[in-house]
Design a protein around this motif. Structure first.
Motif, PDB file in Angstrom:
ATOM      1  N   PRO A   1       0.837  -1.203   0.000  1.00 51.37           N
ATOM      2  CA  PRO A   1       0.000   0.000   0.000  1.00 51.37           C
ATOM      3  C   PRO A   1       0.874   1.256   0.000  1.00 51.37           C
ATOM      4  CG  PRO A   1      -0.790  -1.571   1.609  1.00 51.37           C
ATOM      5  CD  PRO A   1       0.545  -2.073   1.132  1.00 51.37           C
ATOM      6  N   PHE A   2       0.525   2.197  -0.846  1.00 47.22           N
ATOM      7  CA  PHE A   2       1.268   3.435  -1.014  1.00 47.22           C
ATOM      8  C   PHE A   2       0.312   4.575  -0.676  1.00 47.22           C
ATOM      9  CE2 PHE A   2       3.531   6.744  -3.332  1.00 47.22           C
ATOM     10  CZ  PHE A   2       4.862   6.375  -3.197  1.00 47.22           C
ATOM     11  N   LEU A   3       0.568   5.269   0.412  1.00 46.72           N
ATOM     12  CA  LEU A   3      -0.360   6.275   0.942  1.00 46.72           C
ATOM     13  C   LEU A   3       0.144   7.686   0.622  1.00 46.72           C
ATOM     14  CD1 LEU A   3      -0.826   4.611   4.440  1.00 46.72           C
ATOM     15  CD2 LEU A   3      -2.241   4.316   2.399  1.00 46.72           C
ATOM     16  N   TRP A   4      -0.694   8.472  -0.012  1.00 46.31           N
ATOM     17  CA  TRP A   4      -0.346   9.836  -0.430  1.00 46.31           C
ATOM     18  C   TRP A   4      -0.807  10.822   0.641  1.00 46.31           C
ATOM     19  CZ3 TRP A   4       0.828  11.556  -5.768  1.00 46.31           C
ATOM     20  CH2 TRP A   4       0.853  12.942  -5.904  1.00 46.31           C
ATOM     21  N   PHE A   5       0.120  11.519   1.229  1.00 43.71           N
ATOM     22  CA  PHE A   5      -0.163  12.558   2.216  1.00 43.71           C
ATOM     23  C   PHE A   5       0.244  13.907   1.631  1.00 43.71           C
ATOM     24  CE2 PHE A   5       0.411   8.688   4.610  1.00 43.71           C
ATOM     25  CZ  PHE A   5      -0.584   8.742   5.572  1.00 43.71           C
ATOM     26  N   ASP A   6      -0.237  14.966   2.226  1.00 50.69           N
ATOM     27  CA  ASP A   6       0.190  16.301   1.828  1.00 50.69           C
ATOM     28  C   ASP A   6       1.623  16.484   2.322  1.00 50.69           C
ATOM     29  OD1 ASP A   6       0.548  18.978   1.248  1.00 50.69           O
ATOM     30  OD2 ASP A   6      -1.122  19.691   2.463  1.00 50.69           O
ATOM     31  N   THR A   7       1.780  16.597   3.650  1.00 44.55           N
ATOM     32  CA  THR A   7       3.112  16.779   4.250  1.00 44.55           C
ATOM     33  C   THR A   7       3.321  15.918   5.492  1.00 44.55           C
ATOM     34  OG1 THR A   7       2.307  18.591   5.641  1.00 44.55           O
ATOM     35  CG2 THR A   7       3.226  19.192   3.482  1.00 44.55           C
ATOM     36  N   GLN A   8       2.390  15.011   5.798  1.00 45.80           N
ATOM     37  CA  GLN A   8       2.411  14.296   7.076  1.00 45.80           C
ATOM     38  C   GLN A   8       2.910  12.851   6.994  1.00 45.80           C
ATOM     39  OE1 GLN A   8      -0.383  15.185   5.431  1.00 45.80           O
ATOM     40  NE2 GLN A   8      -1.671  16.506   6.638  1.00 45.80           N
ATOM     41  N   ALA A   9       3.636  12.464   5.966  1.00 47.71           N
ATOM     42  CA  ALA A   9       4.047  11.069   5.795  1.00 47.71           C
ATOM     43  C   ALA A   9       4.834  10.548   7.003  1.00 47.71           C
ATOM     44  CB  ALA A   9       4.872  10.902   4.519  1.00 47.71           C
ATOM     45  N   GLU A  10       5.813  11.290   7.453  1.00 45.67           N
ATOM     46  CA  GLU A  10       6.629  10.832   8.584  1.00 45.67           C
ATOM     47  C   GLU A  10       5.800  10.789   9.868  1.00 45.67           C
ATOM     48  OE1 GLU A  10      11.004  11.551  10.620  1.00 45.67           O
ATOM     49  OE2 GLU A  10      10.116  13.194   9.462  1.00 45.67           O
ATOM     50  N   GLU A  11       4.994  11.800  10.096  1.00 45.51           N
ATOM     51  CA  GLU A  11       4.124  11.828  11.277  1.00 45.51           C
ATOM     52  C   GLU A  11       3.166  10.638  11.268  1.00 45.51           C
ATOM     53  OE1 GLU A  11       0.528  14.575  13.172  1.00 45.51           O
ATOM     54  OE2 GLU A  11       1.733  15.378  11.528  1.00 45.51           O
ATOM     55  N   ALA A  12       2.576  10.345  10.121  1.00 45.23           N
ATOM     56  CA  ALA A  12       1.647   9.216  10.002  1.00 45.23           C
ATOM     57  C   ALA A  12       2.371   7.899  10.268  1.00 45.23           C
ATOM     58  CB  ALA A  12       1.002   9.207   8.622  1.00 45.23           C
TER      59      ALA A  12
ATOM     60  N   ASP B   1       2.377  -5.374  11.348  1.00 49.76           N
ATOM     61  CA  ASP B   1       2.062  -6.805  11.363  1.00 49.76           C
ATOM     62  C   ASP B   1       2.521  -7.514  10.092  1.00 49.76           C
ATOM     63  OD1 ASP B   1       0.995  -7.124  13.949  1.00 49.76           O
ATOM     64  OD2 ASP B   1      -0.888  -6.229  13.304  1.00 49.76           O
ATOM     65  N   GLY B   2       3.733  -7.235   9.665  1.00 49.11           N
ATOM     66  CA  GLY B   2       4.309  -7.900   8.514  1.00 49.11           C
ATOM     67  C   GLY B   2       3.938  -7.298   7.166  1.00 49.11           C
ATOM     68  N   GLN B   3       3.014  -6.342   7.138  1.00 53.86           N
ATOM     69  CA  GLN B   3       2.591  -5.715   5.883  1.00 53.86           C
ATOM     70  C   GLN B   3       3.370  -4.423   5.676  1.00 53.86           C
ATOM     71  OE1 GLN B   3       0.278  -6.494   3.281  1.00 53.86           O
ATOM     72  NE2 GLN B   3       1.407  -4.758   2.447  1.00 53.86           N
ATOM     73  N   PRO B   4       4.158  -4.337   4.595  1.00 55.49           N
ATOM     74  CA  PRO B   4       4.871  -3.085   4.337  1.00 55.49           C
ATOM     75  C   PRO B   4       3.945  -1.996   3.807  1.00 55.49           C
ATOM     76  CG  PRO B   4       5.309  -4.647   2.579  1.00 55.49           C
ATOM     77  CD  PRO B   4       4.453  -5.367   3.599  1.00 55.49           C
ATOM     78  N   PHE B   5       4.265  -0.767   4.140  1.00 60.86           N
ATOM     79  CA  PHE B   5       3.548   0.416   3.665  1.00 60.86           C
ATOM     80  C   PHE B   5       4.593   1.441   3.245  1.00 60.86           C
ATOM     81  CE2 PHE B   5       0.481  -1.496   6.453  1.00 60.86           C
ATOM     82  CZ  PHE B   5      -0.775  -1.128   5.978  1.00 60.86           C
ATOM     83  N   THR B   6       4.217   2.302   2.326  1.00 60.01           N
ATOM     84  CA  THR B   6       5.032   3.456   1.980  1.00 60.01           C
ATOM     85  C   THR B   6       4.131   4.678   2.037  1.00 60.01           C
ATOM     86  OG1 THR B   6       6.482   2.167   0.544  1.00 60.01           O
ATOM     87  CG2 THR B   6       6.483   4.554   0.226  1.00 60.01           C
ATOM     88  N   ALA B   7       4.609   5.718   2.706  1.00 59.95           N
ATOM     89  CA  ALA B   7       3.891   6.987   2.803  1.00 59.95           C
ATOM     90  C   ALA B   7       4.672   8.024   1.998  1.00 59.95           C
ATOM     91  CB  ALA B   7       3.769   7.414   4.257  1.00 59.95           C
ATOM     92  N   LEU B   8       3.959   8.793   1.198  1.00 58.03           N
ATOM     93  CA  LEU B   8       4.560   9.807   0.341  1.00 58.03           C
ATOM     94  C   LEU B   8       4.040  11.185   0.711  1.00 58.03           C
ATOM     95  CD1 LEU B   8       5.932  10.750  -2.442  1.00 58.03           C
ATOM     96  CD2 LEU B   8       3.645  10.428  -3.407  1.00 58.03           C
ATOM     97  N   ASN B   9       4.927  12.146   0.801  1.00 57.81           N
ATOM     98  CA  ASN B   9       4.515  13.548   0.884  1.00 57.81           C
ATOM     99  C   ASN B   9       4.421  14.053  -0.545  1.00 57.81           C
ATOM    100  OD1 ASN B   9       4.304  13.894   3.646  1.00 57.81           O
ATOM    101  ND2 ASN B   9       6.469  14.381   3.885  1.00 57.81           N
ATOM    102  N   GLY B  10       3.217  14.009  -1.100  1.00 52.67           N
ATOM    103  CA  GLY B  10       3.024  14.356  -2.499  1.00 52.67           C
ATOM    104  C   GLY B  10       2.309  15.670  -2.725  1.00 52.67           C
TER     105      GLY B  10
END
Length: 182
Positions: A32-43, A81-90
């Motif tokens: 899962p690749f999650l698009w944030f405004d500027t909060q990727a690290e905080e999330a 829980d073993g599921q990788p995620f990537t958060a983007l500040n986009g």
């Protein structure tokens, strides 16, 4: 004569699915690749603080080429829980909707309550175990027993469970079981 050594694109009913072993560093095929405004690290830190089996991955920063300010977080990777995620500040172009959510199967009421309370803090509580966290990401926090009760072969029992669930925000196992027992 063998025309192809590739496995068929489908499998007969009842035949177990075959899974190729992970390649590289336990690589997952889908992340899962999650698009944030500027909060990727905080999330990332928020989610990792909530789930027991979680870890922070890597942080990649924007360079001279941008498009974000040089040195600011571009992506933050983490695992729940073993599921990788990537958060983007986009940037603010895209926001989350309920059209995509993360289902969390919980072993018991204590786990439901813990995750519900932590993930919904600063967010919005919805019906039937759904919530939006403070970043707008949708989650479904449900006890694993729910599907067992809903799939009971007795249609009257499963109907009562469904009706009970539809009256809930946070899913409560004791109320589900009471509805099941009639």
């Amino acid at each position: 004569m063998i025309l192809s050594e590739r496995p068929p694109l489908h499998r007969p009913l009842g035949e177990p699915a075959r899974h190729d072993p992970p390649k590289g560093d336990d690589m997952h095929k889908i992340t899962p690749f999650l698009w944030f405004d500027t909060q990727a690290e905080e999330a990332m830190h928020f989610y990792v603080s909530i789930f027991r089996n979680a870890k922070v991955g890597t942080i990649t920063r924007y360079g001279d080429a941008g498009p974000g300010p040089k040195g600011s977080v571009m992506t933050a990777s983490f695992e729940l829980d073993g599921q990788p995620f990537t958060a983007l500040n986009g940037g603010p172009q895209f926001t989350f909707t309920e059209a995509i959510s993360f289902l969390v199967n919980c072993a018991d009421q204590a786990e439901v309550d813990d995750l519900w309370d932590k993930l919904s803090e600063g967010g919005t509580k919805g019906p039937c175990g759904w919530l939006k966290d403070r970043f707008g990401v949708s989650w479904q926090i449900v006890p694993s027993v729910l599907m067992e009760l809903l799939n009971d072969p007795d249609p009257e029992k499963s109907r009562r469970v469904m009706e009970a669930m539809l009256q809930m925000t946070r899913i409560e196992i004791t109320k589900l079981r009471a509805a099941y027992d009639g």
